[in-house]
Design an enzyme around this catalytic site. Structure first.
Site, PDB file in Angstrom:
ATOM      1  N   ASP A  57      55.546  21.106  51.802  1.00 14.32           N
ATOM      2  CA  ASP A  57      54.481  20.560  51.651  1.00 14.32           C
ATOM      3  C   ASP A  57      54.285  18.698  50.623  1.00 14.32           C
ATOM      4  O   ASP A  57      54.544  18.813  49.505  1.00 14.32           O
ATOM      5  CB  ASP A  57      52.716  20.188  50.801  1.00 14.32           C
ATOM      6  CG  ASP A  57      51.727  19.439  50.336  1.00 14.32           C
ATOM      7  OD1 ASP A  57      51.844  18.549  51.392  1.00 14.32           O
ATOM      8  OD2 ASP A  57      50.522  19.883  50.345  1.00 14.32           O
ATOM      9  N   ASP A 110      52.681  12.228  55.150  1.00 12.85           N
ATOM     10  CA  ASP A 110      52.479  13.597  54.414  1.00 12.85           C
ATOM     11  C   ASP A 110      52.689  14.628  55.634  1.00 12.85           C
ATOM     12  O   ASP A 110      52.199  14.799  56.560  1.00 12.85           O
ATOM     13  CB  ASP A 110      50.804  13.435  54.117  1.00 12.85           C
ATOM     14  CG  ASP A 110      50.300  14.965  54.092  1.00 12.85           C
ATOM     15  OD1 ASP A 110      51.307  15.564  53.143  1.00 12.85           O
ATOM     16  OD2 ASP A 110      49.296  15.354  53.888  1.00 12.85           O
TER      17      ASP A 110
END
Ligand SMILES: *[C@@H]1O[C@H](CO)[C@@H](O)[C@H](O)[C@H]1NC(C)=O
Ligand SMILES: *[C@@H]1O[C@H](CO)[C@@H](O)[C@H](O)[C@H]1NC(C)=O
Length: 407
Positions: A99, A279
């Site tokens: 992440d 992201d």
């Protein structure tokens, strides 16, 4: 030129002059990552879950209010890029979400944390809310092993006592900017927690705080085709050169791997230059509501109730134009094929098998919010990405999948 033996002698001489023991140090380390679409509980509303995360990112609400989930029910993460991480000695292996949009590394959601002789309980309560889920628990110091032999000593990790939304994974490898860890330690909200990248660098294991990521489009539910490189980039995974753009100064995108970009559909600008983020924890591409309305009308897409995605006909697909992301002086084009969900995976997201769904969605607020797009997997599976902390910049390059017909 030299017989092999004398060449070896020269190398040994050179090495012993340079000093012994000889350590292979500072070179980039590349690790495999697996893409998994976990639909074992039947079709899922991927968009709803994805959007909850995007809303939390936008509201900048990763914090000690770990329970923050808005009004969206938490569903388990279903589409993830996972890396195997060893913790402890002997190490237990945990499958963690890679992440770039958060920076706490934590375990214990599924496989329980196994304490070993290297575990140190700091007794510091920690909690993070992700919109699509949350965890709370205690911060430990432990040895973390990435791949075979990339070891970080004294890494601070969260050990979940409770978590929501993560039952099919063990936690998160947070490789966003370290600032995102502030306000996650309940008793010391102003303190940050050095990330794995920070420690790899400070312990001399990598020579640059740089991460290179390769994702590839896929039509399988589970496949190991991604790659994470710490300390540099992997030239075998991209074509041409990497072009960099500075981290945006516009808040709140500036807290993340945020950049400035504009977007055009064909030759029509649908989003003027504005800030947003890149992201690896978001599936689709999200754009500000005004840009989305223009995209919807230009493509002719209609909102499909079952999937939440834009549905187009095959003739509209044939007429689809490139969606161009203008970043710095470069243009990164998502081809028509790159804009659609893999048709062979339609049924898993509640769609019908021959339908065509677009992977571009509405961020939910008009442009000008300082957070007007998220370039998720839809984008990252077509372009190599580089996250460079030392130079505060993000890089992209084309890959052999940029123009591929896969979906
Ligand atoms: C998929 O997720 C469910 C929970 O939603 C979990 O029980 C199952 O073990 C997961 N499957 C895999 C392959 O991880
Ligand atoms: C990004 O856009 C904002 C708003 O136009 C501008 O102030 C800033 O200088 C641009 N560049 C960076 C690196 O933030």
């Amino acid at each position: 030129m030299f017989p092999a033996a004398s060449l070896l002698t020269i190398i040994f001489l050179a090495l012993s002059i340079a000093g012994s023991p000889v350590e292979i140090d500072n070179s980039p380390v590349t690790l495999p990552i697996a893409r998994r679409l976990n639909v074992s509980n039947g079709p899922i509303n991927l968009l709803q879950q994805d959007k909850a995360r995007v809303t939390a990112l936008k509201d900048n609400s990763f914090s000690t209010q770990g329970g923050h989930t808005g009004s969206t029910p938490v569903t388990d993460v279903v589409l993830t890029y996972l890396i195997a991480v060893g913790i402890g000695s002997p190490a237990t292996t945990y499958n963690l979400i890679v992440d770039t949009g958060s920076s706490n590394t934590w375990v214990g959601a599924n496989t329980k944390y196994v304490k070993t002789k290297t575990s140190v309980d700091t007794r510091e309560p920690v909690s993070v809310g992700y919109g699509s889920g949350s965890f709370s628990g205690t911060e430990y110091i432990d040895t973390v092993t990435l791949g075979s032999g990339l070891t970080i000593t004294a890494q601070s990790i969260g050990v979940a006592s409770t978590s929501a939304g993560f039952t099919s994974v063990d936690g998160i490898l947070g490789i966003g900017p370290v600032g995102l860890t502030s306000d996650t330690l309940t008793n010391e909200p102003t303190k940050t927690i050095p990330t794995v990248t920070d420690n790899l660098y400070s312990q001399g294991t990598i020579s640059q705080k740089v991460i290179g990521i390769s994702f590839e489009p896929t039509i399988s539910k589970t496949v190991t085709n991604g790659e994470l490189t710490f300390g540099g980039t992997d030239a075998t995974k991209y074509t041409g050169s990497i072009e960099y753009t500075p981290i945006t100064t516009t808040y709140p995108s500036s807290n993340y791997w945020g950049i400035n970009q504009s977007i055009s559909y064909g030759s029509t600008t649908i989003l003027s230059s504005t800030a947003g983020i890149v992201d690896t924890g978001t599936t689709f591409v999200y754009i500000a509501s005004d840009a989305y309305a223009k995209y919807k009308s230009a493509t002719g897409g209609t909102l499909d109730a079952a999937t939440g995605l834009l549905l187009i006909s095959s003739s509209q697909y044939k007429a689809l134009k490139n969606l161009n992301f203008h970043i710095g002086s470069k243009t990164y084009a998502l081809t028509p094929n790159a804009q659609i969900w893999p048709r062979s995976l339609n049924s898993y997201v509640g769609g019908s098998s021959n339908a065509i769904y677009l992977m571009v969605s509405d961020i939910g607020t008009p442009s000008g919010a300082g957070f007007d797009f998220v370039n998720g997997y839809t984008f990252l599976e077509r372009f190599y990405s580089v996250f460079d902390t030392a130079n505060s910049r993000v890089g992209f390059a084309e890959t052999s999948y940029t123009d591929a017909t896969t979906n």
